[in-house]
Scaffold this active site. Structure first.
Site, PDB file in Angstrom:
ATOM      1  N   ALA A   4     -12.029  13.860  -5.517  1.00  0.00           N
ATOM      2  CA  ALA A   4     -11.811  13.348  -3.754  1.00  0.00           C
ATOM      3  C   ALA A   4     -11.732  14.942  -3.000  1.00  0.00           C
ATOM      4  O   ALA A   4     -10.435  15.216  -2.896  1.00  0.00           O
ATOM      5  CB  ALA A   4     -10.837  12.410  -3.671  1.00  0.00           C
ATOM      6  N   GLY A  42     -10.764  12.792   2.670  1.00  0.00           N
ATOM      7  CA  GLY A  42      -8.666  13.732   2.894  1.00  0.00           C
ATOM      8  C   GLY A  42      -8.241  11.823   2.714  1.00  0.00           C
ATOM      9  O   GLY A  42      -9.119  10.761   1.703  1.00  0.00           O
ATOM     10  N   GLU A  61     -15.144  11.522   9.282  1.00  0.00           N
ATOM     11  CA  GLU A  61     -16.446  11.355   8.558  1.00  0.00           C
ATOM     12  C   GLU A  61     -17.120  10.225   8.660  1.00  0.00           C
ATOM     13  O   GLU A  61     -16.159   9.583   9.989  1.00  0.00           O
ATOM     14  CB  GLU A  61     -15.797  11.104   7.542  1.00  0.00           C
ATOM     15  CG  GLU A  61     -14.847  11.541   6.612  1.00  0.00           C
ATOM     16  CD  GLU A  61     -14.284  12.076   5.479  1.00  0.00           C
ATOM     17  OE1 GLU A  61     -14.953  10.865   4.679  1.00  0.00           O
ATOM     18  OE2 GLU A  61     -14.127  12.900   4.771  1.00  0.00           O
ATOM     19  N   HIS A  93     -22.899   7.105  -2.512  1.00  0.00           N
ATOM     20  CA  HIS A  93     -22.817   8.402  -1.667  1.00  0.00           C
ATOM     21  C   HIS A  93     -24.313   9.018  -0.894  1.00  0.00           C
ATOM     22  O   HIS A  93     -25.149   9.399  -2.211  1.00  0.00           O
ATOM     23  CB  HIS A  93     -21.806   9.254  -2.241  1.00  0.00           C
ATOM     24  CG  HIS A  93     -20.943  10.567  -0.753  1.00  0.00           C
ATOM     25  ND1 HIS A  93     -22.038  11.403  -0.339  1.00  0.00           N
ATOM     26  CD2 HIS A  93     -19.800  10.442  -0.777  1.00  0.00           C
ATOM     27  CE1 HIS A  93     -21.034  12.186   0.167  1.00  0.00           C
ATOM     28  NE2 HIS A  93     -19.588  11.563   0.618  1.00  0.00           N
ATOM     29  N   ARG A  99     -21.757   5.286   4.938  1.00  0.00           N
ATOM     30  CA  ARG A  99     -22.728   4.873   3.653  1.00  0.00           C
ATOM     31  C   ARG A  99     -23.815   4.837   2.797  1.00  0.00           C
ATOM     32  O   ARG A  99     -24.748   5.506   3.019  1.00  0.00           O
ATOM     33  CB  ARG A  99     -21.371   5.921   2.562  1.00  0.00           C
ATOM     34  CG  ARG A  99     -20.648   6.388   3.336  1.00  0.00           C
ATOM     35  CD  ARG A  99     -19.785   6.584   1.599  1.00  0.00           C
ATOM     36  NE  ARG A  99     -18.700   7.768   2.279  1.00  0.00           N
ATOM     37  CZ  ARG A  99     -17.494   7.981   0.834  1.00  0.00           C
ATOM     38  NH1 ARG A  99     -16.922   7.084   0.298  1.00  0.00           N
ATOM     39  NH2 ARG A  99     -16.434   8.843   1.530  1.00  0.00           N
ATOM     40  N   HIS A 104     -21.322   6.170  -6.722  1.00  0.00           N
ATOM     41  CA  HIS A 104     -20.171   6.471  -5.718  1.00  0.00           C
ATOM     42  C   HIS A 104     -18.842   6.061  -6.118  1.00  0.00           C
ATOM     43  O   HIS A 104     -18.307   5.871  -7.168  1.00  0.00           O
ATOM     44  CB  HIS A 104     -19.908   7.161  -4.421  1.00  0.00           C
ATOM     45  CG  HIS A 104     -18.931   7.825  -3.658  1.00  0.00           C
ATOM     46  ND1 HIS A 104     -18.523   8.846  -4.345  1.00  0.00           N
ATOM     47  CD2 HIS A 104     -18.200   8.108  -2.547  1.00  0.00           C
ATOM     48  CE1 HIS A 104     -17.382   9.648  -3.698  1.00  0.00           C
ATOM     49  NE2 HIS A 104     -17.203   8.917  -2.575  1.00  0.00           N
ATOM     50  N   ARG A 107     -17.464   0.890   1.580  1.00  0.00           N
ATOM     51  CA  ARG A 107     -16.323   0.944   1.758  1.00  0.00           C
ATOM     52  C   ARG A 107     -15.914   1.864   2.950  1.00  0.00           C
ATOM     53  O   ARG A 107     -16.782   3.049   3.025  1.00  0.00           O
ATOM     54  CB  ARG A 107     -16.163   2.223   0.813  1.00  0.00           C
ATOM     55  CG  ARG A 107     -15.563   1.015  -0.358  1.00  0.00           C
ATOM     56  CD  ARG A 107     -15.062   2.431  -2.108  1.00  0.00           C
ATOM     57  NE  ARG A 107     -14.354   1.987  -2.700  1.00  0.00           N
ATOM     58  CZ  ARG A 107     -12.554   1.548  -3.316  1.00  0.00           C
ATOM     59  NH1 ARG A 107     -12.266   2.235  -2.941  1.00  0.00           N
ATOM     60  NH2 ARG A 107     -12.818   0.549  -3.712  1.00  0.00           N
TER      61      ARG A 107
END
Length: 549
Positions: free
Chosen positions: A66, A69, A135, A251, A299, A358, A393
């Protein structure tokens, strides 16, 4: 039998296919990512005898890879739990359970404080506070990181060191084959294979699955080779329900190299968070006009946009232009090293990138405390579906969930044990450990899933993939690590295809080209899958109530 501590016996080498060694514990934790090691440490601190089982080394897990973070709110920055919850709900496409999201997000700051107390060192800003980045899908700079882009490795290091200090016994390179069941249907332990394939038994009052996801179901993935879905398959065979299996997050940016298969180096989302943009070979912006957040869209949005762009242009990849980021090698040393290995200098040229499998958004249906619908069986981390993620996610919510739910699952085991709700250790014979299951060739499964059950899906492709996998299946004895993994991948391919065919809409990271619109009237609900009497995955009730199913 040699004692490992807390009543746990060490395996003795034997040659029979029947179980030849035995161990006992209050709690056996399967998996050594953030959720598993957090649960093991918490369980030990609560006075439980704990045994950790992992099919690789203790530091080998998805957590280790990962980069981004941990998403966690700091009120001093002007951020709020409500904003983090809102971002998570927006990314989840209408399928998150809001009360679960609120509970896990609110538990983040305390869980991170305990993680730091265990020795995890996060990066700091110039003023001494924790450095934070932003992000995709986040409305604030709330993602803390370590080692620039090596957060998972630092978290894994600290937790593994804690397990060693606490003298928690660990069986490395052992794989779980099946659960032990009591006459009343409770889970009472596991059948394992040791590194040589010798079967043994661990009897336990509770089993906690923290085995991660199933990225190896696809040809190209950000996941390590061990991410084969063993824990999810184990839970399904034990009678547990799974939910949201059709939602597999791709991803947007793994490092592209022609013909790459298996684990591909990740280019963390934080690179875009600090100003990088997606472009094509001519420098045109890929995300222009696609989403209000542009390159920092969730994403699923970015992955779908890249897929459409490459299909229209007839190319294999796009580029991530990070040349405007000062000190790239210092801020993102892991990404920089991966680029250097393929001859790319991110400071001078755009990075070739493409989407790859991912994270699984779904998994074993659990309560926010990790309880499944099978007494004695718990799950936490990527293997579990708590209701946090929904249809997609949100970046860096994964480590957050592992920390919070890992702790709560251990607490749930201790509470259930104290309340007398778990079965006593049984001396019943588990039978022959050489369990058999249908297995299809792994390469065939990966090719079919990548072609027909990745970002773009339709009824014809899903049906064709299911038919071809069914025709290729052969019953095999699960007498090796590879056989256990291949059986899990075969079962999960079946389960995912069933769920994806059932959901006739596009939502989050489930994109149906034959049903391109989102349908909140019929489909704003989760699908449950459970094995039927023949052992085949089947979609169950039309809605998933909050908590375990």
């Amino acid at each position: 039998m040699t004692t490992l501590g807390d009543g746990v016996g060490a395996p003795e080498a034997k040659t029979s296919l029947s179980p030849t060694w035995e161990a006992t514990a209050d709690l056996v934790v399967v998996g050594t990512g953030v959720a598993g090691l957090t649960a093991a440490l918490c369980g030990r601190e609560l006075g439980l005898s704990v045994l950790v089982v992992t099919k690789a080394a203790i530091t080998d897990s998805n957590t280790r890879w990962a980069q981004g973070g941990v998403a966690v709110v700091d009120l001093a920055t002007g951020d709020s739990v409500a904003d983090h919850v809102a971002d998570t709900l927006a990314a989840g496409g209408g399928l998150c359970e809001e009360d679960v999201v609120g509970s896990i997000v609110a538990g983040g700051p305390a869980a991170v404080a305990r993680l730091r107390a265990r020795g995890t060192v996060f990066d700091r800003a110039a003023d001494g506070s924790l450095a934070r980045t932003r992000e995709g899908g986040h409305s604030a700079f709330r993602v803390i990181h370590a080692g620039g882009d090596a957060t998972g490795a630092e978290v894994e290091r600290a937790l593994a060191a804690g397990v060693s200090r606490q003298r928690v016994p660990v069986l490395e390179r052992h794989i779980a084959v099946d659960t032990l069941r009591t006459p009343t249907g409770c889970v009472g332990g596991l059948v394992l294979l040791d590194p040589d394939g010798t079967p043994g038994v661990v009897r336990a009052r509770a089993v906690l699955l923290a085995t991660g996801g199933f990225g190896q179901l696809y040809q190209a993935t950000s996941n390590p080779e061990i991410a084969t879905g063993d824990g999810l398959a184990l839970a399904l065979r034990a009678g547990a329900a799974a939910a949201d299996l059709e939602f597999v997050q791709f991803h947007p940016t793994v490092l592209y190299t022609k013909g790459a298969r298996g684990r591909c180096p990740l280019v963390t989302e934080a690179v875009r968070g600090e100003g990088a943009v997606l472009v094509d070979a001519a420098g045109q912006r890929v995300m222009a006009g696609v989403h209000p957040l542009g390159d920092l869209a969730p994403r699923d949005v970015v992955s779908a946009a890249i897929t459409r762009w490459t299909a229209a242009a007839g190319v294999d990849h796009v580029y991530l232009d990070a040349t405007g980021i000062d000190g790239f090698a210092r801020r993102f040393p892991t990404v920089h090293a991966a680029c250097a290995r393929v001859g790319v200098d991110p400071a001078r040229e755009p990075i070739p990138v493409t989407p790859a499998a991912h994270f699984a958004c779904g998994g074993v249906a659990t309560s926010p405390e990790g309880r499944t619908g099978v007494p004695g069986l718990y799950a936490a981390g990527e293997v579990a579906r708590t209701g946090l993620h929904g249809a997609n996610r949100l970046a860096s919510n994964s480590l957050l969930e592992g920390l919070v739910v890992g702790e709560r699952a251990a607490e749930a085991v201790a509470m259930d044990l104290a309340a007398g709700e778990l079965a006593p250790l049984t001396r019943a014979t588990p039978g022959d450990a050489a369990v058999s299951a249908p297995i299809a060739d792994r390469g065939l499964v990966q090719r079919l899933m990548s072609r027909h059950a990745a970002i773009g899906r339709d009824a014809e492709g899903l049906s064709g993939a299911a038919t071809r996998i069914a025709a290729a299946r052969r019953e095999r004895v699960l007498d090796s690590h590879r056989a256990v993994e291949d059986a899990a991948l075969t079962l999960l391919a079946d389960a995912l295809l069933v769920a994806a065919a059932e959901r006739t809409e596009s939502r989050g990271c489930h994109v149906r080209t034959d049903f391109a619109e989102r349908d909140d009237v019929q489909w704003q609900r989760s699908l449950r899958v459970r094995l039927d009497a023949s052992g085949a995955p089947a979609v169950l009730a039309p809605a998933l109530a909050s908590g375990a199913a």
